[in-house]
Enzyme design. Structure first.
Site, PDB file in Angstrom:
ATOM      1  N   GLU A 144      28.982 175.694 100.913  1.00 24.07           N
ATOM      2  CA  GLU A 144      29.217 174.426 100.201  1.00 24.07           C
ATOM      3  C   GLU A 144      29.691 174.688  98.773  1.00 24.07           C
ATOM      4  O   GLU A 144      30.582 173.998  98.276  1.00 24.07           O
ATOM      5  CB  GLU A 144      27.938 173.571 100.159  1.00 24.07           C
ATOM      6  CG  GLU A 144      27.419 173.138 101.520  1.00 24.07           C
ATOM      7  CD  GLU A 144      28.294 172.114 102.231  1.00 24.07           C
ATOM      8  OE1 GLU A 144      29.316 171.678 101.657  1.00 24.07           O
ATOM      9  OE2 GLU A 144      27.960 171.761 103.385  1.00 24.07           O
ATOM     10  N   ASP A 291      33.972 174.411 112.968  1.00 24.93           N
ATOM     11  CA  ASP A 291      35.174 173.676 112.568  1.00 24.93           C
ATOM     12  C   ASP A 291      36.134 174.391 111.603  1.00 24.93           C
ATOM     13  O   ASP A 291      37.255 174.749 111.943  1.00 24.93           O
ATOM     14  CB  ASP A 291      34.792 172.288 112.012  1.00 24.93           C
ATOM     15  CG  ASP A 291      33.648 172.313 110.991  1.00 24.93           C
ATOM     16  OD1 ASP A 291      33.197 173.411 110.630  1.00 24.93           O
ATOM     17  OD2 ASP A 291      33.223 171.231 110.543  1.00 24.93           O
ATOM     18  N   GLU A 385      27.459 160.197 113.545  1.00 25.45           N
ATOM     19  CA  GLU A 385      27.409 161.658 113.433  1.00 25.45           C
ATOM     20  C   GLU A 385      27.566 162.325 114.785  1.00 25.45           C
ATOM     21  O   GLU A 385      28.170 163.384 114.892  1.00 25.45           O
ATOM     22  CB  GLU A 385      26.092 162.109 112.781  1.00 25.45           C
ATOM     23  CG  GLU A 385      26.112 162.088 111.271  1.00 25.45           C
ATOM     24  CD  GLU A 385      27.096 163.079 110.666  1.00 25.45           C
ATOM     25  OE1 GLU A 385      28.324 162.852 110.756  1.00 25.45           O
ATOM     26  OE2 GLU A 385      26.653 164.076 110.072  1.00 25.45           O
ATOM     27  N   GLU A 403      36.754 163.017 107.726  1.00 25.47           N
ATOM     28  CA  GLU A 403      37.603 163.727 108.700  1.00 25.47           C
ATOM     29  C   GLU A 403      38.537 162.799 109.472  1.00 25.47           C
ATOM     30  O   GLU A 403      39.682 163.160 109.772  1.00 25.47           O
ATOM     31  CB  GLU A 403      36.745 164.535 109.679  1.00 25.47           C
ATOM     32  CG  GLU A 403      36.170 165.822 109.121  1.00 25.47           C
ATOM     33  CD  GLU A 403      34.952 165.626 108.234  1.00 25.47           C
ATOM     34  OE1 GLU A 403      34.489 164.470 108.081  1.00 25.47           O
ATOM     35  OE2 GLU A 403      34.460 166.620 107.675  1.00 25.47           O
ATOM     36  N   THR A 489      39.530 172.815 103.101  1.00 26.92           N
ATOM     37  CA  THR A 489      38.716 171.954 103.971  1.00 26.92           C
ATOM     38  C   THR A 489      38.046 170.834 103.186  1.00 26.92           C
ATOM     39  O   THR A 489      37.630 169.834 103.752  1.00 26.92           O
ATOM     40  CB  THR A 489      37.670 172.797 104.738  1.00 26.92           C
ATOM     41  OG1 THR A 489      37.096 171.997 105.754  1.00 26.92           O
ATOM     42  CG2 THR A 489      36.584 173.334 103.820  1.00 26.92           C
TER      43      THR A 489
HETATM   44  C1  DMJ Z   1      33.294 168.484 103.836  1.00 29.14           C
HETATM   45  O1  DMJ Z   1      32.457 169.011 102.890  1.00 29.14           O
HETATM   46  C2  DMJ Z   1      34.239 169.511 104.364  1.00 29.14           C
HETATM   47  O2  DMJ Z   1      35.298 168.859 104.948  1.00 29.14           O
HETATM   48  C3  DMJ Z   1      33.621 170.463 105.332  1.00 29.14           C
HETATM   49  O3  DMJ Z   1      34.534 171.337 105.922  1.00 29.14           O
HETATM   50  C4  DMJ Z   1      32.849 169.787 106.410  1.00 29.14           C
HETATM   51  N1  DMJ Z   1      32.734 168.423 106.200  1.00 29.14           N
HETATM   52  C5  DMJ Z   1      32.471 167.860 104.936  1.00 29.14           C
HETATM   53  C6  DMJ Z   1      32.706 166.385 104.984  1.00 29.14           C
HETATM   54  O4  DMJ Z   1      32.335 165.804 106.151  1.00 29.14           O
END
Ligand code: DMJ
Length: 877
Positions: A144, A291, A385, A403, A489
């Site tokens: 994170e 993912d 979710e 997303e 991401t």
């Molecule tokens: C974000 O922090 C990023 O996209 C991460 O890859 C996974 N998902 C969260 C948001 O849902």
């Protein structure tokens, strides 16, 4: 051509009455109109209105954060204050994003530039440089912190540098954000101090990992995405700072994951041991836990121009399309046994995948999955979710994840289809209607009730507003050329020009992947964010249309359920027989004389409306153990840990509980629950854990029920037993009546039980969900095949009633007069349908504008433009 594909319809029930038909026509008309609205072009003025609305919403969200929360990491939008770690009740792993480094401010910086808020950007950068500290004694998630904070600093640096070079703003800026990024990079590096090269999941910003003061370093596992989502930020940091160490470590972690892929399936698992590289969880999907590993392989190729990443991505992608993607669904399978699906629900994180498929140039499955997701949002307002493969809510939380908006943006860019603008508009409207609160936007606790949670995650500002704003903007309206950048991401912007910046150190031992792929048009193409198939939205519509009523929302009233199956039909007319035979149905070929049919074989081609007559016999059912599960749903597990459990023959029948039974767990005392329960006060209202042995299951259950438990999980006392090696069994009562026991009861073998007790020890509060493993719509068990004999022939007048009187039969009767519908006629019908849809559009727009419906409804028959028409064979099983 001698061979043609024809359609065979199964029609059940009786023709509708006139009233019903009128109702049907009316509802169908309204739906047709609504669908037209969805496909209708959007004028520039309308786009501007929506874009302004998005900016207003952003101001509300960001303004609330700055007013009520800054310098805290996050806004608590219901209590109108900041979330400071340590001052609020611990939420488990979610709190590992909070490093006392003004997370939301940093994550939002480059959004300010995208939204053209350049004054605010300059102010926010000044604040960041002056006020944010990165050396706090806090244990944070490496993943994170990398994607949100390091990515946030780098994205903001790149934007600051761009504005500075334009010469209008940021003239005072001297790469301070890059220096901060470098400092943070060094603070994350201790996490890579493992023998494998896979990073620890957490690091103490001040003390690293192995320092006695660090309060971390005991973990043995990490998720695949956690280890595999470092390369963009770390490589960008290396290339911008000249320090090779970051890129080297991120690359090494990717090498290990690649090495450890399952060689048979080319899939990876969800959790890996960071010391020995063994897979800890072998379920494989494209959502939670994996993912962004796939995303980063593709994007590492785009950002760094290194073919190795693309080759790896392509090999994984082939495997995903073979085993995981069952359009429109994306399943989870076992990496070693990938033809078996391991769960019957999908998580919302996988909604990014259609966007990645667009980058791969694979539009058809992207459109299909996105459409499925859109239908789910129509049904539940937001993506829950987790939702089942029947699109029911499995876990109702929605933390304002971006997303789905992200994929919508990519699909609009690739197709130019205004439909995706309408999808974006619906996201905007729902956020305002159901998530907006006076101090910002609040996560939805349960989409079924619409209740809110006191959280607004930083990704809402980093990602959601970027994708929504960009969806409604023209390139020329942005302060930079969007095509020069790639999104991380977390939607931070990194310049693709980094690919031409040599890595500071060339030395790496990346294994070149052997190429054993079916190649297609896009295997080696450079991903593009331009419209891939310029402004021919009709192909997207034809793909989408099959999924319009997937979830049942907006379905026209159908008094006659019609199931359509495609059967290849030779002129001889025999293929359907073979086809049905292959399904285990034996048929007696059509006897023309009996049916009174005098025409040639040719007349049997076309669309048939038939009834099936069959005698059905069924063997008596064996008693079967229905596998159940204990799913850990509270943080940090978030539904990802699923333990196979056995059911009980008594107590509550979980197969009849639509949503299972949920509760937090408490260990019974005594643990065997064979004597009076000492900790009744603790057990009350919770799901009790009780050890097998010493007395009967029923006795334990009664005592715990009396103590106020809401469920019991029995744990085997035989060491090493586990559900993979030991067949499941049903717990039985004690020989007396057990009707007094109403609790749900499940049984875990000791290995699964140990996972649960370890979780309880570590996290103190563990919420679980008890439910049957596979719950199919309307059925609790997979249906067993029936033994059937079917006679297949045209019906004589009045014969249907006779057949029905003979007992259990299915009728399969070719109705005369409906035999010949040639393809030309089908096309004619469809054209008629389009015309009437156009009429609805024109009517709908009469009062507002005279603009006709978009091209999206004009040529659904034109599949020649399908993006896949040039691509390789469909690899789906
Ligand atoms: C974000 O922090 C990023 O996209 C991460 O890859 C996974 N998902 C969260 C948001 O849902």
């Amino acid at each position: 051509m001698g061979r043609r594909d024809k359609k065979l319809y199964w029609e059940l029930g009786n023709p509708p009455g006139t009233g019903m038909m009128l109702k049907t026509i009316l509802i169908t008309s309204l739906l047709g109109w609504a669908r037209c609205q969805e496909s209708q072009n959007m004028t520039p003025e309308e786009k501007t209105v929506i874009r302004d609305q998005i900016v207003e919403m952003f101001d509300h969200a960001y303004g609330s954060y700055m007013k009520y929360a800054y310098p805290a990491d996050e806004l608590m939008p219901l209590s109108c204050r900041g979330r400071v770690r340590g001052l609020e009740p611990n939420r488990g792993d979610i709190d590992d994003s909070l490093g006392k480094f003004s997370l939301t401010l940093i994550d939002t910086l480059d959004t300010l530039v995208v939204l053209n808020k350049l004054d605010d950007f300059e102010d926010a950068v000044r604040k960041t440089v002056r006020e944010v500290r990165l050396d706090n004694d806090v244990v944070v998630s490496v993943f994170e912190t990398n994607i949100r904070v390091l990515g946030g600093l780098l994205g903001a640096h790149v934007m600051a540098d761009h504005l500075r070079q334009r010469g209008e703003r940021m003239q005072w800026y001297e790469d301070e954000l890059l220096h901060m990024a470098k400092e943070l990079g060094h603070r994350l590096l201790p996490a890579f101090n493992t023998t494998s090269g896979l990073p620890y999941p957490r690091v103490n910003l001040r003390y690293g990992v192995l320092n006695p003061l660090s309060r971390t370093g005991t973990e043995s596992d990490t998720c695949t995405a956690c280890a595999g989502t470092m390369i963009l930020e770390f490589a960008a940091l290396s290339r911008l700072s000249g320090e090779a160490v970051f890129e080297e470590h991120a690359r090494k972690a990717l090498d290990v994951l690649w090495e450890k892929r399952q060689r048979g399936s080319d899939l990876v698992g969800t959790v890996i041991n960071i010391h020995n590289g063994d897979w800890v969880r072998r379920d494989s999907g494209v959502g939670a836990g994996i993912d962004s590993y796939y995303e980063y392989l593709m994007k590492a190729y785009i950002l760094l121009g290194d073919n190795v990443y693309l080759e790896r991505f392509n090999i994984h992608y082939s495997a995903i399309m073979k085993y995981i993607s069952q359009p429109p669904l994306l399943l989870n399978v076992h990496m070693h046994n990938p033809t078996v699906s391991v769960r019957s629900w999908m998580d919302s994180l996988l909604a990014f995948f259609p966007g990645l498929q667009v980058l791969r140039g694979d539009l058809k499955p992207a459109i299909e999955t996105h459409e499925m997701l859109y239908q789910v949002t129509k049904q539940h307002k937001f993506l829950p979710e987790a939702f089942t493969t029947e699109f029911r809510v499995h876990w109702g939380q929605h933390p304002l994840r971006p997303e789905f908006a992200e994929s919508t943006y990519y699909l609009y860019k690739a197709t130019g289809d205004p439909y995706y603008l309408r999808v974006g508009q619906s996201i905007v409207e729902k956020l305002n209607a159901y998530a907006r609160v006076p101090c910002g936007f609040a996560a939805v606790q349960d989409v079924r009730t619409g209740t809110h949670e006191d959280r607004m995650d930083s990704f809402f500002l980093a990602e959601m507003f970027k994708y929504l704003y960009l969806l409604f903007s023209e390139k020329s309206q942005l302060p930079f050329d969007i095509d020069d950048y790639i999104f991380t991401t977390e939607a931070h912007l990194l310049p693709v020009s980094l690919s031409t910046t040599q890595p500071p150190c060339q030395g790496n031992n990346t294994e070149a992947a052997p190429i054993s792929l079916e190649e297609d048009l896009f295997t080696y193409s450079c991903p593009s964010t331009q419209t891939l198939f310029p402004n021919n939205p009709s192909f997207a519509k034809t793909i989408r249309d099959s999924y319009k009523y997937l979830t049942g929302v907006g379905r026209a009233f159908h008094p006659l359920p019609v199931r359509e199956i495609e059967l290849p039909l030779h002129d001889s007319g025999m293929e359907p027989v073979e086809f049905l035979k292959s399904m285990g149905i034996s048929l007696t070929p059509l006897n023309e004389a009996m049916a009174g049919e005098t025409g040639s074989q040719k007349e049997h081609k076309g669309v048939y409306r038939v009834k099936l007559v069959a005698e059905v016999s069924q063997t008596p059912e064996e008693e079967e153990v229905v596998p159940h599960i204990v799913q850990l749903i509270s943080p940090p597990f978030l539904g990802r840990t699923v333990l196979t459990a056995g059911p009980a023959k008594f107590g509550m029948d979980l197969t009849k509980q639509e949503h299972g039974v949920k509760g937090s767990i408490v260990k019974a005392s005594p643990y065997t629950a064979c004597g009076p329960i000492d900790n009744a006060a603790e057990v009350k209202g919770h799901i009790a854990l009780a050890l097998r042995g010493d007395c009967m299951f029923a006795g334990k259950a009664r005592r715990l029920q009396e103590a106020g438990a809401i469920g019991v999980i029995f744990i085997d006392h035989r060491e090493g037993s586990n559900s993979e090696e030991t067949p499941l069994f049903q717990m039985v009562g004690d020989g007396d009546s057990t009707t007094d026991i109403s609790l749900p009861l499940v049984f875990l073998f000791s290995r699964e039980g140990a996972v649960l007790t370890a979780a309880l020890e570590e996290h103190h509060n563990v919420d679980v969900l008890l439910l049957p493993k596979e719950r199919q719509l309307g059925h609790d068990k997979p249906e067993k095949p029936l033994a059937m004999n079917i006679k297949f022939r045209l019906a004589e007048d009045g014969e249907l009633e006779e057949g029905a009187a003979r007992g259990p039969t299915l009728e399969f009767v070719l109705e005369k007069g409906e035999v010949l519908v040639e393809e030309e006629e089908e096309e004619e019908e469809l054209r008629g349908e389009q015309q009437s849809q156009q009429q609805y559009c024109t009517k709908a727009s009469e009062n507002e504008s005279t603009e006709p419906c978009s091209a999206a409804v004009l040529s659904p028959l034109d599949s020649s433009q399908s993006p896949n028409s040039n691509s390789g064979p469909d690899t789906n099983p």
